[in-house]
Design a protein around this motif. Structure first.
Motif, mmCIF file in Angstrom:
data_model
loop_
_atom_site.group_PDB
_atom_site.id
_atom_site.type_symbol
_atom_site.label_atom_id
_atom_site.label_comp_id
_atom_site.label_asym_id
_atom_site.label_seq_id
_atom_site.Cartn_x
_atom_site.Cartn_y
_atom_site.Cartn_z
ATOM 1 N N PRO A 109 -17.781 6.358 25.377
ATOM 2 C CA PRO A 109 -17.889 6.499 23.917
ATOM 3 C C PRO A 109 -19.237 5.946 23.435
ATOM 4 O O PRO A 109 -19.791 5.021 24.053
ATOM 5 C CB PRO A 109 -16.716 5.656 23.389
ATOM 6 C CG PRO A 109 -15.756 5.558 24.530
ATOM 7 C CD PRO A 109 -16.597 5.559 25.767
ATOM 8 N N PRO A 110 -19.765 6.488 22.339
ATOM 9 C CA PRO A 110 -21.093 6.069 21.857
ATOM 10 C C PRO A 110 -21.230 4.564 21.632
ATOM 11 O O PRO A 110 -22.280 3.988 21.945
ATOM 12 C CB PRO A 110 -21.244 6.836 20.538
ATOM 13 C CG PRO A 110 -20.364 8.035 20.702
ATOM 14 C CD PRO A 110 -19.210 7.591 21.530
ATOM 15 N N ALA A 111 -20.207 3.923 21.094
ATOM 16 C CA ALA A 111 -20.302 2.484 20.821
ATOM 17 C C ALA A 111 -20.443 1.683 22.110
ATOM 18 O O ALA A 111 -21.188 0.694 22.172
ATOM 19 C CB ALA A 111 -19.071 2.018 20.047
ATOM 20 N N ILE A 112 -19.741 2.104 23.166
ATOM 21 C CA ILE A 112 -19.848 1.417 24.463
ATOM 22 C C ILE A 112 -21.208 1.686 25.084
ATOM 23 O O ILE A 112 -21.822 0.791 25.689
ATOM 24 C CB ILE A 112 -18.720 1.870 25.402
ATOM 25 C CG1 ILE A 112 -17.347 1.646 24.755
ATOM 26 C CG2 ILE A 112 -18.798 1.131 26.724
ATOM 27 C CD1 ILE A 112 -17.067 0.201 24.387
ATOM 28 N N THR A 113 -21.701 2.911 24.939
ATOM 29 C CA THR A 113 -23.035 3.243 25.457
ATOM 30 C C THR A 113 -24.099 2.352 24.821
ATOM 31 O O THR A 113 -25.000 1.852 25.509
ATOM 32 C CB THR A 113 -23.357 4.723 25.201
ATOM 33 O OG1 THR A 113 -22.431 5.540 25.926
ATOM 34 C CG2 THR A 113 -24.764 5.068 25.623
ATOM 35 N N ALA A 114 -24.000 2.139 23.512
ATOM 36 C CA ALA A 114 -24.971 1.290 22.816
ATOM 37 C C ALA A 114 -24.933 -0.141 23.358
ATOM 38 O O ALA A 114 -25.985 -0.771 23.575
ATOM 39 C CB ALA A 114 -24.697 1.306 21.319
ATOM 40 N N LYS A 115 -23.731 -0.667 23.603
ATOM 41 C CA LYS A 115 -23.611 -2.029 24.148
ATOM 42 C C LYS A 115 -24.149 -2.087 25.573
ATOM 43 O O LYS A 115 -24.760 -3.081 25.975
ATOM 44 C CB LYS A 115 -22.149 -2.470 24.115
ATOM 45 C CG LYS A 115 -21.602 -2.698 22.710
ATOM 46 C CD LYS A 115 -20.146 -3.115 22.747
ATOM 47 C CE LYS A 115 -19.601 -3.338 21.335
ATOM 48 N NZ LYS A 115 -18.158 -3.716 21.359
#
Length: 458
Positions: A109-115
């Motif tokens: 998911p995008p939020a996990i990718t950012a982290k």
């Protein structure tokens, strides 16, 4: 083929994207190009052993009948690592065990990718590291800019692959050959000869268990903001000098920078709706608002339509309408170019005078040119005829073409940083008008062609 990546690491390897799309594409790629050799490492927070992982890879490969020495070699050598994608310690340990030049594919998911990107920024990365991430690239223009800044601190832009698998579709690539290898067509490819362009992606499929993602995105963000704008940029681009990454992405970027909502009025240039209870092919469907995992208060649309304009000499006055929806009565996946009507039809000819239309279809990939011809029984009567051609399925699946570019260090089919931001800029006025309730959320029965009163496209 000049492969630059030695090891492909998939973060989120236990997920649906990996088993359903990435692994079959890898299997097909190795079958089609048996000279390829690279190591595949699966990584996720799930506790799997190497044998279980290999069995999953083998099962996915079987769906595309993958075979050959390259397939056997990868199946024998592939391994699995339990790792937290947001942990700098886990990521450093994972990359330190990689031989050669690695590529990290964020099937997350995008939020996990950012982290994960933040974690990667805390230690030295292997030379030549490639990063590949799935859309959406941010959730709005500002977040897309921040994501680009994160990525730019890690690796150069040419080593970043923002994956849009539509740009791997043969039917989209076929546009380039059709437009630029035929002198009969390109001189007509402008606002003097084209009346309108419609890009449609209507599905009979409903939510199909995707509420967790889809209810926070909707049809506009899921399809139009990403896939269909990319298709539009290929349809509308100026002739590039080459199909190299720089020329191709420059040409697409010029189109998107010149694109805005029709007349700068998102209220009249956009429509939205969501499906009510209905029936599709004998299967009864609940209303979208009643689907499991859906929050009705979000007012998520399942059908979106936006009309845009491209402010260039070539496209002055031509509306580009992009539409995508779910749970509709018929499946339509096509780009429709409607040419200007004949300036004068001689007196004495009767029958249809509808403008010529060029249809480019997705899956199955085909084209159809609809023109008026003299009838067989009455030579004074005009009839409609279609000239058709089948492009065939292409050598590789869409994700196979994308993975080929990642392994070879060719970002031609990926979305460049500035383009990702432009796509958000284009749709932001529409999203704002919808959030403010200035565009009503209409309803249509599942299995219908959409809300009553919506004009047909194409």
């Amino acid at each position: 083929m000049t492969q630059s990546v030695s090891t492909l690491v998939i973060l989120g390897a236990s997920g649906d994207l990996t088993s359903r799309l990435l692994l079959p594409a890898i299997g097909q790629l190795l079958t089609d190009q048996p000279e390829r050799a690279f190591t595949l490492i699966g990584a996720s927070s799930d506790a799997l052993d190497d044998d279980t992982w290999r069995a999953r890879v083998r099962e996915s490969f079987a769906t595309v009948e993958a075979k050959g020495a390259a397939v056997d070699r990868l199946l024998k050598e592939t391994r699995y690592v339990e790792a937290d994608a947001t942990s700098a310690h886990d990521l450093q340990a994972l990359l330190s065990g990689v031989e050669g030049v690695p590529a990290l594919y964020f099937a997350l998911p995008p939020a996990i990718t950012a982290k994960a990107c933040d974690a990667l920024g805390t230690f030295d990365l292997p030379a030549g590291l490639t990063l590949a991430l799935e859309k959406p690239f941010g959730t709005d223009r500002e977040s897309a800019i921040r994501l680009n800044e994160r990525l730019a601190r890690l690796v150069p832009e040419d080593q970043i692959h923002r994956v849009d698998h539509f740009l791997g579709r043969s039917s989209v690539l076929n546009i380039l050959g059709l437009r630029f290898a035929n002198s009969i067509l390109e001189p007509l490819w402008d606002g003097l000869h084209i009346q309108r362009v419609d890009i449609l992606y209507d599905e009979t499929l409903a939510l199909e268990g995707r509420a967790r993602y889809y209810d926070t995105a909707g049809a506009l963000m899921d399809m139009i903001q990403s896939h269909l704008l990319q298709v539009m940029s290929v349809l509308g681009m100026e002739p590039p000098s080459t199909l190299g990454a720089r020329d191709l992405r420059d040409a697409k970027g010029l189109v998107l920078r010149a694109t805005r909502v029709w007349d700068d009025d998102p209220v009249t240039a956009s429509r939205r709706a969501r499906y009510a209870a209905g029936e599709i092919e004998g299967r009864k469907l609940p209303a979208y608002a009643d689907e499991e995992g859906v929050d009705p208060s979000r007012q998520t649309e399942t059908l979106a339509e936006v009309t845009l304009q491209i402010d260039t000499w070539r496209w002055k006055g031509v509306p580009f309408t992009l539409r995508s929806g779910k749970a509709l009565g018929s499946r339509r996946r096509e780009m429709v170019v409607t040419f200007a009507p004949a300036q004068h039809v001689p007196s004495g000819l009767t029958g249809t005078t509808e403008p010529a239309k060029l249809r480019l279809l997705f899956a199955p990939d085909a084209l159809s040119l609809e023109v008026n011809i003299n009838g067989t029984d009455d030579p004074f009567g005009l009839e409609r005829a279609s000239l058709t051609a089948d492009f065939g399925p292409g050598a590789l699946l869409a994700y196979g073409e994308v993975l080929e570019g990642i392994l070879d260090g060719d970002p031609s089919l990926s979305v460049r940083a500035d383009t990702a931001v432009e796509c958000w800029r284009i749709v932001e006025p529409v999203l704002a008008a919808w959030r403010e309730g200035r565009v009503p959320l209409e309803e249509y029965p599942a299995g219908s062609e959409g809300p009553d009163g919506w004009a047909g496209l194409g």
